[in-house]
Design a protein around this motif. Structure first.
Motif, PDB file in Angstrom:
ATOM      1  N   VAL A  32      -5.513 -14.732  -9.504  1.00 57.19           N
ATOM      2  CA  VAL A  32      -6.832 -14.381 -10.038  1.00 57.19           C
ATOM      3  C   VAL A  32      -6.616 -13.254 -11.035  1.00 57.19           C
ATOM      4  N   SER A  33      -7.060 -13.480 -12.272  1.00 57.27           N
ATOM      5  CA  SER A  33      -6.910 -12.510 -13.350  1.00 57.27           C
ATOM      6  C   SER A  33      -8.285 -12.044 -13.789  1.00 57.27           C
ATOM      7  N   ARG A  34      -8.457 -10.719 -13.854  1.00 54.03           N
ATOM      8  CA  ARG A  34      -9.764 -10.136 -14.174  1.00 54.03           C
ATOM      9  C   ARG A  34      -9.657  -9.239 -15.402  1.00 54.03           C
ATOM     10  N   GLU A  35     -10.492  -9.532 -16.397  1.00 50.89           N
ATOM     11  CA  GLU A  35     -10.589  -8.715 -17.606  1.00 50.89           C
ATOM     12  C   GLU A  35     -11.791  -7.783 -17.477  1.00 50.89           C
ATOM     13  N   ASP A  71       7.032   2.227 -17.066  1.00 47.72           N
ATOM     14  CA  ASP A  71       7.637   1.812 -15.811  1.00 47.72           C
ATOM     15  C   ASP A  71       6.501   1.636 -14.804  1.00 47.72           C
ATOM     16  N   PRO A  72       6.674   0.763 -13.811  1.00 44.87           N
ATOM     17  CA  PRO A  72       5.603   0.565 -12.838  1.00 44.87           C
ATOM     18  C   PRO A  72       5.488   1.718 -11.855  1.00 44.87           C
ATOM     19  N   VAL A  73       4.279   1.926 -11.372  1.00 48.55           N
ATOM     20  CA  VAL A  73       4.005   2.848 -10.272  1.00 48.55           C
ATOM     21  C   VAL A  73       3.594   1.971  -9.096  1.00 48.55           C
ATOM     22  N   ILE A  74       4.280   2.122  -7.980  1.00 47.37           N
ATOM     23  CA  ILE A  74       4.120   1.213  -6.852  1.00 47.37           C
ATOM     24  C   ILE A  74       3.485   1.936  -5.671  1.00 47.37           C
ATOM     25  N   ALA A  75       2.533   1.272  -5.035  1.00 48.79           N
ATOM     26  CA  ALA A  75       1.878   1.787  -3.832  1.00 48.79           C
ATOM     27  C   ALA A  75       1.636   0.614  -2.901  1.00 48.79           C
ATOM     28  N   GLY A  76       2.428   0.519  -1.844  1.00 48.93           N
ATOM     29  CA  GLY A  76       2.271  -0.590  -0.902  1.00 48.93           C
ATOM     30  C   GLY A  76       2.499  -1.917  -1.587  1.00 48.93           C
ATOM     31  N   ASN A  77       1.501  -2.812  -1.500  1.00 49.77           N
ATOM     32  CA  ASN A  77       1.646  -4.119  -2.133  1.00 49.77           C
ATOM     33  C   ASN A  77       0.936  -4.187  -3.489  1.00 49.77           C
ATOM     34  N   HIS A  78       0.688  -3.015  -4.076  1.00 48.02           N
ATOM     35  CA  HIS A  78       0.092  -2.934  -5.411  1.00 48.02           C
ATOM     36  C   HIS A  78       1.027  -2.180  -6.353  1.00 48.02           C
ATOM     37  N   PHE A  79       0.899  -2.476  -7.644  1.00 46.37           N
ATOM     38  CA  PHE A  79       1.561  -1.658  -8.655  1.00 46.37           C
ATOM     39  C   PHE A  79       0.709  -1.650  -9.913  1.00 46.37           C
ATOM     40  N   THR A  80       0.978  -0.667 -10.734  1.00 44.59           N
ATOM     41  CA  THR A  80       0.229  -0.524 -11.974  1.00 44.59           C
ATOM     42  C   THR A  80       1.184  -0.227 -13.122  1.00 44.59           C
ATOM     43  N   THR A  81       0.756  -0.579 -14.326  1.00 48.89           N
ATOM     44  CA  THR A  81       1.488  -0.242 -15.540  1.00 48.89           C
ATOM     45  C   THR A  81       0.482   0.225 -16.590  1.00 48.89           C
ATOM     46  N   GLU A  99      -4.117   0.231 -22.211  1.00 50.74           N
ATOM     47  CA  GLU A  99      -4.533  -0.576 -21.072  1.00 50.74           C
ATOM     48  C   GLU A  99      -3.806  -0.132 -19.805  1.00 50.74           C
ATOM     49  N   ILE A 100      -4.541  -0.159 -18.711  1.00 51.66           N
ATOM     50  CA  ILE A 100      -3.953  -0.008 -17.387  1.00 51.66           C
ATOM     51  C   ILE A 100      -4.106  -1.366 -16.707  1.00 51.66           C
ATOM     52  N   ALA A 101      -3.019  -1.859 -16.138  1.00 54.30           N
ATOM     53  CA  ALA A 101      -3.064  -3.119 -15.395  1.00 54.30           C
ATOM     54  C   ALA A 101      -2.717  -2.816 -13.938  1.00 54.30           C
ATOM     55  N   TYR A 117      -9.162  -1.319 -20.121  1.00 50.78           N
ATOM     56  CA  TYR A 117      -8.712  -0.924 -21.461  1.00 50.78           C
ATOM     57  C   TYR A 117      -9.863  -0.457 -22.331  1.00 50.78           C
ATOM     58  N   SER A 118      -9.459   0.238 -23.373  1.00 50.30           N
ATOM     59  CA  SER A 118     -10.379   0.612 -24.444  1.00 50.30           C
ATOM     60  C   SER A 118      -9.700   0.238 -25.753  1.00 50.30           C
ATOM     61  N   MET A 119     -10.502  -0.025 -26.763  1.00 48.71           N
ATOM     62  CA  MET A 119      -9.950  -0.445 -28.047  1.00 48.71           C
ATOM     63  C   MET A 119     -10.461   0.437 -29.161  1.00 48.71           C
TER      64      MET A 119
END
Length: 119
Positions: A32-35, A71-81, A99-101, A117-119
């Motif tokens: 599932v991908s959310r924008e 580089d990714p930041v990892i927390a449990g079963n989640h990560f962000t870039t 953008e933050i994913a 994200y912002s543009m």
């Protein structure tokens, strides 16, 4: 794969410009991908649809001027870039974006992604 392994592989593939390979190899069939709200097709479900969304996005770019992926930041079963992009699209619009994913991993596959994200 662990969450860290998935995260590091995603970042490595994307840095090499292999975004579609990342989708094909790291995403769950039921991804599932959310924008952001207001984005056409704010929610995309399923590997084929997410692959097509990614393919459509990258094929709409006429020229890349720059960008970066953290580089990714990892927390449990989640990560962000965090990523930046500077591109001119085929419609002539040049876009600079940050953008933050956020990704969720289960059983070695990405099952959810959400973009801010912002543009």
């Amino acid at each position: 794969m662990t969450t860290a392994e998935v995260a590091n592989k995603l970042v490595a593939l994307c840095r090499e410009g292999k975004h579609l390979e990342a989708v094909e190899t790291l995403y769950d069939d039921n991804i599932v991908s959310r924008e952001m709200p207001g984005y056409p097709n704010e929610i995309t479900e399923g590997i084929k649809a997410v692959h097509q969304k990614s393919e459509d996005f990258f094929s709409s770019v006429a020229e890349w001027h720059g960008g970066d992926l953290s580089d990714p930041v990892i927390a449990g079963n989640h990560f962000t870039t965090k990523s930046t992009m500077d591109a001119t699209f085929k419609d002539g619009n040049r876009v600079k974006m940050e953008e933050i994913a956020v990704y969720e991993v289960k059983d070695g596959k990405i099952i959810k992604e959400q973009f801010f994200y912002s543009m």
